[in-house]
Scaffold this motif. Structure first.
Motif, mmCIF file in Angstrom:
data_model
loop_
_atom_site.group_PDB
_atom_site.id
_atom_site.type_symbol
_atom_site.label_atom_id
_atom_site.label_comp_id
_atom_site.label_asym_id
_atom_site.label_seq_id
_atom_site.Cartn_x
_atom_site.Cartn_y
_atom_site.Cartn_z
ATOM 1 N N MET A 1 -69.470 4.841 67.891
ATOM 2 C CA MET A 1 -70.383 5.720 67.113
ATOM 3 C C MET A 1 -70.285 5.569 65.685
ATOM 4 S SD MET A 1 -71.263 9.619 67.356
ATOM 5 C CE MET A 1 -72.598 9.849 68.339
ATOM 6 N N ASP A 2 -70.864 4.676 64.792
ATOM 7 C CA ASP A 2 -70.717 4.307 63.568
ATOM 8 C C ASP A 2 -71.687 5.101 62.674
ATOM 9 O OD1 ASP A 2 -70.519 3.346 60.979
ATOM 10 O OD2 ASP A 2 -70.817 1.262 61.091
ATOM 11 N N LEU A 3 -71.159 6.277 62.327
ATOM 12 C CA LEU A 3 -71.876 7.226 61.629
ATOM 13 C C LEU A 3 -72.436 6.983 60.241
ATOM 14 C CD1 LEU A 3 -69.722 10.433 62.349
ATOM 15 C CD2 LEU A 3 -71.381 9.613 63.536
ATOM 16 N N ARG A 4 -72.206 5.582 59.862
ATOM 17 C CA ARG A 4 -73.053 5.030 58.811
ATOM 18 C C ARG A 4 -74.296 4.487 59.170
ATOM 19 N NH1 ARG A 4 -68.529 0.801 56.927
ATOM 20 N NH2 ARG A 4 -68.546 0.630 59.266
ATOM 21 N N ASP A 5 -74.404 4.477 60.533
ATOM 22 C CA ASP A 5 -75.944 4.213 61.132
ATOM 23 C C ASP A 5 -76.777 5.282 61.091
ATOM 24 O OD1 ASP A 5 -77.953 3.659 63.038
ATOM 25 O OD2 ASP A 5 -76.904 2.149 64.085
ATOM 26 N N PRO A 6 -77.896 5.365 60.498
ATOM 27 C CA PRO A 6 -78.591 6.771 60.447
ATOM 28 C C PRO A 6 -78.885 7.605 61.826
ATOM 29 C CG PRO A 6 -79.527 4.917 59.134
ATOM 30 C CD PRO A 6 -78.284 4.352 59.787
ATOM 31 N N ARG A 7 -79.255 6.548 62.789
ATOM 32 C CA ARG A 7 -79.402 6.983 64.191
ATOM 33 C C ARG A 7 -78.245 7.727 64.840
ATOM 34 N NH1 ARG A 7 -80.316 1.918 67.393
ATOM 35 N NH2 ARG A 7 -78.413 1.422 66.196
ATOM 36 N N TYR A 8 -76.900 7.277 64.539
ATOM 37 C CA TYR A 8 -75.830 7.947 64.932
ATOM 38 C C TYR A 8 -75.329 8.992 64.166
ATOM 39 C CZ TYR A 8 -75.152 3.981 68.509
ATOM 40 O OH TYR A 8 -75.277 3.341 69.649
ATOM 41 N N ALA A 9 -75.633 8.958 62.892
ATOM 42 C CA ALA A 9 -75.397 10.277 61.990
ATOM 43 C C ALA A 9 -76.188 11.323 62.529
ATOM 44 C CB ALA A 9 -75.584 10.018 60.493
ATOM 45 N N TYR A 10 -77.705 11.023 62.667
ATOM 46 C CA TYR A 10 -78.442 12.275 63.253
ATOM 47 C C TYR A 10 -78.213 12.708 64.669
ATOM 48 C CZ TYR A 10 -82.187 14.410 65.385
ATOM 49 O OH TYR A 10 -83.307 15.127 65.943
#
Length: 273
Positions: A1-10
């Motif tokens: 879960m890379d939270l820099r990825d907008p989908r995973y941050a959301y």
């Protein structure tokens, strides 16, 4: 879960606000998210984003608000997945006051949109004014929204818990709500479709002719506090400081009663009986 990825941050913001991570015996446990069935599509998006076995099921049951509440629940049991979520900042058990924004690099506006989709509202008030709000028990999340929104809109909020239930209710209205909604709900972002539509509808609002624009509050400086304490009279201080007598009276009372800190090297003079 890379939270820099907008989908995973959301997704992570949404899970922090509306998910529940429960432990079981041994290495057992599960993550569940239960939503109104009208929002089931976001659960399917989470299922597609998760490289572990998950399930979605629907049910209809009686609640305090409806005799036939139709809900959808997404469930994840994999220990490795739960460990990733826990390490990222999703605690087991009751979590409402303990959640905080991620301590690693993360896509900030997408994380906040996830939190707002889960625990916030976007739309128009009964008076037809645009608003965007968040209800949270977390001091860290509430303060972070205020910090972030000030950079986007210039609107400053001082959070305080509701006296009735200890919850923070943070509200942005009119132009501030429009600017924040446009920033968070950008084209192509992952979001609840109904809230995306509500956010987009705010762009159509126009301030009615004659509606006064409230200027941002003027913060008190230590030098002004010293003058106010030295003069000890709101009417005299109002002329000296270029403020209203009411503002000076309230500030003087707060200084004398300890509700706000005294400026350095000052001692309060008690209110006269």
């Amino acid at each position: 879960m890379d939270l820099r990825d907008p989908r995973y941050a959301y997704m992570f913001g949404f899970l922090q606000a509306d998910g529940h991570l429960s432990p079981g015996t041994g290495q057992k446990g599960k993550l569940t998210v239960e939503l109104n069935a009208r929002d089931i599509e976001i659960l399917h998006e989470f299922k597609r984003l998760t490289p572990y076995k998950t399930s979605i099921h629907e049910r209809t049951r009686a609640t305090n608000f409806s005799a036939e509440h139709h809900s959808a629940t997404w469930q994840l049991c994999a220990l490795e997945a739960r460990t990733i979520l826990r390490d990222a900042g999703l605690p087991y058990g009751r979590k409402s006051t303990r959640i905080t924004p991620p301590r690693t690099e993360f896509s900030r506006r997408d994380y906040l949109r996830g939190v707002i989709d889960a625990d916030g509202s976007v739309g128009y008030t009964g008076q037809g004014l645009p608003f965007l709000s968040l209800t949270t028990a977390s001091t860290a999340v509430g303060a972070y929204l205020c910090h972030y929104a000030k950079k986007v809109t210039g609107a400053q909020r001082q959070i305080g818990r509701n006296a009735r239930d200890g919850i923070y209710n943070i509200v942005y209205a009119k132009e501030a709500a429009m600017a924040l909604a446009a920033h968070l709900y950008y084209p192509g972002c992952l979001a609840l479709e109904r809230k995306r539509a509500s956010a987009a509808s705010l762009a159509a609002w126009q301030r009615p002719a004659g509606m006064r624009i409230r200027q941002p509050g003027r913060r008190w400086k230590p030098s002004e506090d010293r003058i106010l304490l030295r003069l000890g009279d709101p009417a005299t201080a109002a002329v000296e400081l270029g403020r209203t007598e009411s503002s000076c009276g309230v500030r003087l009372w707060r200084l004398r009663t300890g509700l706000v800190a005294l400026p350095p090297n000052e001692q309060a003079t008690p209110d006269e009986p």
